[in-house]
Design an enzyme around this catalytic site. Structure first.
Site, mmCIF file in Angstrom:
data_model
loop_
_atom_site.group_PDB
_atom_site.id
_atom_site.type_symbol
_atom_site.label_atom_id
_atom_site.label_comp_id
_atom_site.label_asym_id
_atom_site.label_seq_id
_atom_site.Cartn_x
_atom_site.Cartn_y
_atom_site.Cartn_z
ATOM 1 N N LYS A 139 15.699 24.298 -7.205
ATOM 2 C CA LYS A 139 14.308 24.112 -7.846
ATOM 3 C C LYS A 139 13.288 24.961 -7.405
ATOM 4 O O LYS A 139 12.138 25.310 -8.356
ATOM 5 C CB LYS A 139 13.537 22.650 -7.324
ATOM 6 C CG LYS A 139 14.461 21.563 -7.251
ATOM 7 C CD LYS A 139 14.752 20.801 -8.577
ATOM 8 C CE LYS A 139 15.423 19.493 -8.869
ATOM 9 N NZ LYS A 139 16.795 19.310 -8.352
HETATM 10 C C1 LIG Z 1 17.791 18.602 -8.864
HETATM 11 C C2 LIG Z 1 18.986 18.792 -8.456
HETATM 12 C C3 LIG Z 1 20.158 18.590 -9.288
HETATM 13 C C4 LIG Z 1 20.099 18.132 -10.598
HETATM 14 O O1 LIG Z 1 19.412 18.850 -11.588
HETATM 15 P P1 LIG Z 1 18.836 18.353 -12.895
HETATM 16 O O2 LIG Z 1 18.081 19.635 -13.518
HETATM 17 O O3 LIG Z 1 17.782 17.445 -12.601
HETATM 18 O O4 LIG Z 1 19.787 18.106 -13.894
HETATM 19 C C5 LIG Z 1 21.505 19.062 -8.825
HETATM 20 N N1 LIG Z 1 21.685 19.256 -7.610
HETATM 21 C C6 LIG Z 1 20.685 19.417 -6.567
HETATM 22 C C7 LIG Z 1 20.851 20.100 -5.291
HETATM 23 C C8 LIG Z 1 19.390 19.225 -7.145
HETATM 24 O O5 LIG Z 1 18.208 19.375 -6.344
#
Ligand SMILES: *Cc1c(COP(=O)(O)O)cnc(C)c1O
Length: 484
Positions: A114
């Site tokens: 993120k």
């Molecule tokens: C947010 C997240 C996901 C999922 O990603 P999306 O964009 O919401 O589909 C998967 N793995 C981790 C470690 C995350 O932080």
């Protein structure tokens, strides 16, 4: 570039407007009115670029220069990616000379992917506010299943013009994930645990407060969830970056929750990124895998089940709406109708051509608890590499679906988080003896000893609304005092 709502309520919206709006006034999501394509000669030129230079090129296609100058954008991406611990920002590593590669997205400040988008978005918000004259402020409101929260907080902490409220489901995140949010001391950061909630409740409250025009305007709400277009655009970059590092067009396997990450991959392929397949990996919360199999998108009556991969414990994937819109041939009427069905009845049945198109773009597989644990253990044994439980879903899904891919295509699994965020799952997978030999991540471990300053609220939009109003009043009073 102009943006429009997936439900047809607005169009002709600029990039900055789309970023500040978050969600459309009709509760649709903002999408580009057309998807830019990249020529072979541009691809060849991009191939040699460093990550931040590539980010500048990709994002430039989605932003008008009159809004954000080349100089400003360059400065912004440079700052965002200088915070990463790897000089490649998102390096690609080969897993034991196999077809499988990992795109490591976790070298940012909070050890999850993120950060790639939120280090950018935090700086973008600040730039937009500054260009407006510096008087304006913004109240970030976000929901998190674990990783978005700390990443958003890290992107805006200590910034004077931004106040940040993050909702998370109490007892549903890992302890380290909670500590990353709850121990932050900056007075503009407010981590809120919702009692008895799951992620979908948090997301629903965020959407409800965004739909409350008075509340939204009174507090100048801004969105950090992947409903915000700026998140998607920043994530498109690493698909190109990874493809450029391989001999042949790779297939991407993407651990999926809110569908933001894999959607960014879809935009990348539409733009011309070399790619031989997109795989959606879910955990036991498999609404998406069921959709790709059957064409019916149906919310499970029982809600999300807790799994070893909590950041994917989501049963309504916000960004899926953008994909539905595009698979309908950019038909806002069809999309609005399907989403209304979903909101009213908890499910929609996709028209046949839409489902066929969706399946032509992506395949999906769900991975259960045993699959997660075995994959972490096997990869640790065979390659000496420690996967986090989310990444393990991606690797397992890739192995399950690899017969659907061209046999010579490399497979790139998106490594979404550092394993040290989920020590309990890793310990269960590899056993105590092996676990004891895996070096911990001191930056994360020490957080557990700090005092938690989070607030616990009831799982209700009114409780959250009242808390935000009261906190904002107190913060405004404090700021005034400080000025005198
Ligand atoms: C947010 C997240 C996901 C999922 O990603 P999306 O964009 O919401 O589909 C998967 N793995 C981790 C470690 C995350 O932080």
């Amino acid at each position: 570039m102009r943006y429009r709502s997936t439900r047809g309520g607005v169009r002709g919206v600029s990039f900055v407007e789309a970023v500040m709006m978050g969600l459309g006034p009709d509760r649709g999501l903002l999408v580009p009115e057309s998807i830019p394509t990249v020529s072979a000669s541009t691809l060849a030129r991009w191939k040699g670029l460093a990550f931040d230079e590539l980010a500048f090129e990709v994002i430039s296609l989605y932003v008008d220069r009159e809004e954000i100058s080349a100089e400003e954008l360059r400065e912004l991406v440079r700052g965002a990616y200088a915070t990463f611990r790897s000089k490649d920002v998102t390096p690609v590593v080969e897993l034991d000379r196999s077809r499988v590669h990992l795109l490591e997205l976790f070298h940012g400040p909070t050890f999850a992917f993120k950060d790639v988008a939120l280090q950018f978005l935090g700086r973008l918000f600040e730039l937009i506010l500054k260009k407006k004259g510096g008087e304006d402020h913004l109240t970030i409101l976000g929901a998190t299943s674990g990783d978005t929260g700390s990443s958003a907080i890290e992107g805006v902490r200590g910034r004077d013009s931004v106040e940040c409220f993050i909702l998370y489901p109490q007892n549903r995140t890992s302890k380290i994930q909670e500590a990353q949010m709850a121990t932050v001391e900056d007075p503009n950061v407010h981590a809120i645990a919702l009692a008895g909630a799951e992620f979908d409740d948090c997301q629903k409250i965020v959407k409800a407060l965004f739909a409350d025009a008075q509340f939204r305007d009174r507090n100048a709400l801004g969105a950090v969830n992947s409903i915000n277009w700026a998140r998607i655009v920043a994530q498109i970059v690493y698909y190109f970056y990874a493809a450029f590092r391989l001999e042949a067009p790779p297939a991407f396997s993407v651990p999926t929750g809110n569908f933001g990450d894999v959607l960014a991959g879809w935009y990348a392929t539409r733009m011309g990124c070399p790619c031989s397949g997109l795989l959606v990996a879910t955990n036991a919360n498999d609404i998406l895998a069921r959709f790709f199999a059957s064409g019916t998108y149906e919310r499970p009556a029982a809600g999300a089940v807790p799994t070893l991969a909590p950041s994917m414990d989501i049963c309504v994937s916000s960004n899926f709406e953008r994909f539905v819109f595009h698979c309908s041939g950019d038909d806002a009427d069809v999309c609005a109708r399907l989403m209304a069905d979903f909101e009213n009845a908890g499910s929609f049945i996709a028209p046949e051509p839409l489902h066929v198109r969706a399946r032509a773009y992506m395949r999906a597989a769900s991975v259960d608890r045993d699959g997660i644990l075995r994959t972490i253990r096997d990869v640790h044994e065979s390659a000496g590499y420690v996967l986090d439980p989310h990444t393990a879903c991606g690797v397992k899904a890739a192995l399950d679906l690899k017969d659907d891919l061209p046999s010579d295509a490399p497979i790139v699994c998106l490594a979404c988080a550092h394993h040290a965020k989920f020590p309990d799952a890793v310990r269960q997978a590899v056993g105590d003896d092996h676990f004891a030999k895996i070096p911990p991540e001191p930056k994360l471990q020490t957080l557990l000893d700090l005092p938690f300053r989070n607030t616990v609220l009831a799982n209700s939009a009114t409780a959250v609304k009242d808390f935000i109003d009261a906190t904002m009043a107190r913060r405004r009073a404090n700021k005034k005092l400080n000025k005198i």
